[in-house]
Motif scaffolding. Structure first.
Motif, PDB file in Angstrom:
ATOM      1  N   VAL A  21       0.837  -1.196   0.000  1.00 24.28           N
ATOM      2  CA  VAL A  21       0.000   0.000   0.000  1.00 24.28           C
ATOM      3  C   VAL A  21       0.873   1.248   0.000  1.00 24.28           C
ATOM      4  O   VAL A  21       2.047   1.210   0.390  1.00 24.28           O
ATOM      5  N   LEU A  22       0.274   2.337  -0.430  1.00 21.74           N
ATOM      6  CA  LEU A  22       0.856   3.669  -0.331  1.00 21.74           C
ATOM      7  C   LEU A  22      -0.128   4.503   0.470  1.00 21.74           C
ATOM      8  O   LEU A  22      -1.271   4.687   0.052  1.00 21.74           O
ATOM      9  N   ILE A  23       0.325   4.982   1.620  1.00 23.04           N
ATOM     10  CA  ILE A  23      -0.552   5.703   2.543  1.00 23.04           C
ATOM     11  C   ILE A  23      -0.319   7.197   2.406  1.00 23.04           C
ATOM     12  O   ILE A  23       0.826   7.654   2.422  1.00 23.04           O
ATOM     13  N   SER A  24      -1.403   7.952   2.301  1.00 24.22           N
ATOM     14  CA  SER A  24      -1.328   9.416   2.277  1.00 24.22           C
ATOM     15  C   SER A  24      -2.276   9.964   3.332  1.00 24.22           C
ATOM     16  O   SER A  24      -3.271   9.331   3.674  1.00 24.22           O
ATOM     17  N   GLY A  25      -1.942  11.136   3.842  1.00 21.35           N
ATOM     18  CA  GLY A  25      -2.770  11.771   4.859  1.00 21.35           C
ATOM     19  C   GLY A  25      -1.970  11.997   6.125  1.00 21.35           C
ATOM     20  O   GLY A  25      -0.764  12.210   6.088  1.00 21.35           O
ATOM     21  N   ILE A  26      -2.662  11.915   7.249  1.00 21.89           N
ATOM     22  CA  ILE A  26      -2.034  12.126   8.555  1.00 21.89           C
ATOM     23  C   ILE A  26      -1.814  10.781   9.228  1.00 21.89           C
ATOM     24  O   ILE A  26      -2.719   9.940   9.261  1.00 21.89           O
ATOM     25  N   ILE A  27      -0.605  10.563   9.746  1.00 18.00           N
ATOM     26  CA  ILE A  27      -0.335   9.431  10.621  1.00 18.00           C
ATOM     27  C   ILE A  27       0.344   9.981  11.874  1.00 18.00           C
ATOM     28  O   ILE A  27       0.902  11.078  11.857  1.00 18.00           O
ATOM     29  N   TYR A  28       0.272   9.220  12.946  1.00 19.10           N
ATOM     30  CA  TYR A  28       0.850   9.645  14.221  1.00 19.10           C
ATOM     31  C   TYR A  28       1.979   8.697  14.597  1.00 19.10           C
ATOM     32  O   TYR A  28       1.948   7.521  14.259  1.00 19.10           O
ATOM     33  N   THR A  29       2.980   9.236  15.284  1.00 22.15           N
ATOM     34  CA  THR A  29       4.091   8.419  15.734  1.00 22.15           C
ATOM     35  C   THR A  29       4.031   8.251  17.240  1.00 22.15           C
ATOM     36  O   THR A  29       3.606   9.153  17.957  1.00 22.15           O
ATOM     37  N   ALA A  30       4.456   7.098  17.700  1.00 26.91           N
ATOM     38  CA  ALA A  30       4.593   6.861  19.142  1.00 26.91           C
ATOM     39  C   ALA A  30       5.326   5.546  19.337  1.00 26.91           C
ATOM     40  O   ALA A  30       5.163   4.617  18.546  1.00 26.91           O
ATOM     41  N   ARG A  31       6.099   5.501  20.409  1.00 29.80           N
ATOM     42  CA  ARG A  31       6.754   4.256  20.806  1.00 29.80           C
ATOM     43  C   ARG A  31       6.260   3.885  22.192  1.00 29.80           C
ATOM     44  O   ARG A  31       5.277   4.427  22.680  1.00 29.80           O
ATOM     45  N   ASP A  32       6.918   2.958  22.858  1.00 31.16           N
ATOM     46  CA  ASP A  32       6.385   2.377  24.080  1.00 31.16           C
ATOM     47  C   ASP A  32       6.177   3.370  25.225  1.00 31.16           C
ATOM     48  O   ASP A  32       5.159   3.306  25.912  1.00 31.16           O
ATOM     49  N   ALA A  33       7.094   4.305  25.440  1.00 32.45           N
ATOM     50  CA  ALA A  33       6.911   5.262  26.540  1.00 32.45           C
ATOM     51  C   ALA A  33       5.663   6.111  26.313  1.00 32.45           C
ATOM     52  O   ALA A  33       4.879   6.345  27.238  1.00 32.45           O
ATOM     53  N   ALA A  34       5.459   6.575  25.079  1.00 32.48           N
ATOM     54  CA  ALA A  34       4.273   7.369  24.764  1.00 32.48           C
ATOM     55  C   ALA A  34       3.010   6.516  24.853  1.00 32.48           C
ATOM     56  O   ALA A  34       1.970   6.986  25.332  1.00 32.48           O
ATOM     57  N   HIS A  35       3.090   5.263  24.414  1.00 30.22           N
ATOM     58  CA  HIS A  35       1.933   4.370  24.511  1.00 30.22           C
ATOM     59  C   HIS A  35       1.498   4.187  25.957  1.00 30.22           C
ATOM     60  O   HIS A  35       0.302   4.188  26.258  1.00 30.22           O
TER      61      HIS A  35
END
Length: 182
Positions: A21-35
């Motif tokens: 797939v090719l994704i366009s738009g808004i995505i959010y980032t987070a790793r374990d501490a933020a989760h």
């Protein structure tokens, strides 16, 4: 296949393990501490710093941006570290996750039950992936540095469907194919 966020059930229903797939738009980032912080907010009945409904979470800790770039290298991190938190976020509407590596059986069950999807980004292609990121801004937990939550605008972000709503797992499918005796 091209996808645009936020994802709808109909987008998810058409995806199969192995699809690119090719994704366009808004995505959010987070790793374990933020989760961990996000789940704590949910446990306390508080609002999250973004609305997760239909959204995709990318497990990444990007490097600092060079002048003129939206972000530095942005390769995926290992997803299993988010497995204790992912079911809760899927329950409140998260539709997609991007990372690398296999997911727990519990996460795969939540993917099926709540019509979500797990994508893999290609590890080792961090600089290439960064070219699809047009804008990035920290929206929460700046104190976490690279692990802060970012809102990113992406165009044609490349990913591969690993876990679909039908219970398929591309990693398991690949192992069976490799181990098959002809």
């Amino acid at each position: 296949m091209k996808l645009t966020t936020p994802l709808k059930d109909s987008d998810i229903e058409n995806l199969k393990a192995g699809d690119t797939v090719l994704i366009s738009g808004i995505i959010y980032t987070a790793r374990d501490a933020a989760h961990a912080r996000l789940v704590k907010l949910l446990d306390e009945g508080k609002d999250l710093p973004f609305n997760p409904k239909g959204q995709i979470m990318y497990y990444v800790g990007p490097t600092p941006a060079k002048p003129g770039n939206a972000i530095g290298s942005a390769g995926p991190t290992t997803s299993y570290r988010m497995d204790p938190y992912a079911p809760r976020l899927i329950e409140v509407g998260l539709k997609g996750m991007i990372g690398k590596g296999a997911r727990s059986d519990e996460v795969k069950e939540y993917i099926k039950k709540h019509k979500a999807v797990y994508f893999a980004a290609v590890g080792g292609a961090a600089a290439l992936i960064a070219k699809s990121i047009k804008k990035a801004e920290v929206i929460a937990y700046d104190d976490l540095g690279a692990e802060a939550i970012r809102k990113m605008e992406v165009v044609d972000f490349p990913a591969i469907v690993i876990n679909d709503i039908h219970g398929n797992d591309l990693y398991e499918m690949g192992q069976k194919e490799f181990n098959r005796e002809d």
